[in-house]
Design a protein around this motif. Structure first.
Motif, short mmCIF file in Angstrom:
data_model
loop_
_atom_site.label_atom_id
_atom_site.label_comp_id
_atom_site.label_asym_id
_atom_site.label_seq_id
_atom_site.Cartn_x
_atom_site.Cartn_y
_atom_site.Cartn_z
N TYR A 197 0.84 -1.20 0.00
CA TYR A 197 0.00 0.00 0.00
C TYR A 197 0.87 1.24 0.00
O TYR A 197 2.03 1.22 0.41
N ALA A 198 0.29 2.34 -0.45
CA ALA A 198 0.94 3.65 -0.41
C ALA A 198 -0.16 4.70 -0.24
O ALA A 198 -1.28 4.51 -0.70
N ARG A 199 0.19 5.78 0.44
CA ARG A 199 -0.76 6.88 0.66
C ARG A 199 -0.15 8.15 0.07
O ARG A 199 1.05 8.36 0.16
N VAL A 200 -1.02 8.99 -0.48
CA VAL A 200 -0.55 10.21 -1.12
C VAL A 200 -1.65 11.26 -1.07
O VAL A 200 -2.84 10.93 -1.14
N ALA A 201 -1.25 12.52 -0.95
CA ALA A 201 -2.21 13.62 -1.04
C ALA A 201 -2.64 13.74 -2.50
O ALA A 201 -1.82 13.71 -3.41
N ALA A 202 -3.94 13.88 -2.71
CA ALA A 202 -4.48 13.93 -4.08
C ALA A 202 -3.89 15.08 -4.89
O ALA A 202 -3.75 14.96 -6.11
N HIS A 203 -3.52 16.18 -4.22
CA HIS A 203 -2.98 17.33 -4.95
C HIS A 203 -1.52 17.13 -5.40
O HIS A 203 -1.00 17.93 -6.15
N ASN A 204 -0.89 16.04 -4.96
CA ASN A 204 0.49 15.77 -5.33
C ASN A 204 0.52 14.92 -6.60
O ASN A 204 0.76 13.71 -6.59
#
Length: 163
Positions: free
Chosen positions: A113-120
């Motif tokens: 899994y990975a998490r990221v801010a949508a604006h990035n």
């Protein structure tokens, strides 16, 4: 393209990591950062906790032998996750994509899994280029932005050969 590699975090890397995580544009892009990015004592406590934690594998990303960021594998609620933070001086040259490939190659467990801010958008593109697929989206508070942002969760499923 430059030679990108991963190596263990050494004490001599800590100043570069601290400075990288303080850079304002990078903090906004990462979004999910320390609440007090200028507090060196807080950073030192955080890095010791994570370097010594079971199930956490921390790396320095190098580009042609020089510091280019950090990468890690860790476990949250039995899910194995990956994370990258690439220093601003190494953006837009494929360093993140190659570092993610190297990180994924080190981890046999799937799904990842990975998490990221949508604006990035750059980080989203790196994950998707690396074979990750978005599986969920939620709105959470992001200290690096000082507001709520959409957080995307991505997954990398096993391939037909089991990896």
């Amino acid at each position: 393209m430059a030679h990108v590699s991963l190596r263990g975090v050494e004490d001599d890397d800590l100043d570069a990591i601290f400075e990288m995580m303080r850079e304002p544009d990078a903090r906004r892009m990462a979004a999910f950062t320390a609440e007090h990015p200028d507090d060196r004592a807080e950073f030192d406590e955080w890095i010791v906790r994570h370097r010594d934690a079971p199930g956490v594998d921390m790396f320095v990303v190098t580009e042609d032998g020089g510091f280019a960021g950090t990468a890690a594998l860790f476990t949250v609620d039995d899910d194995r996750e990956v994370t990258l933070w690439i220093a601003a001086h190494a953006w837009h040259r494929g360093v993140a994509s190659e570092a993610l490939r190297l990180l994924v190659d080190r981890e046999p467990d799937r799904p990842l899994y990975a998490r990221v801010a949508a604006h990035n958008g750059a980080a989203v593109a790196v994950l998707e280029h690396g074979g990750f697929t978005e599986v969920s989206r939620s709105t959470v508070f992001a200290p690096g932005v000082g507001d709520d942002v959409d957080e995307l969760v991505y997954t990398l499923l096993p391939t037909l050969d089991g990896r």
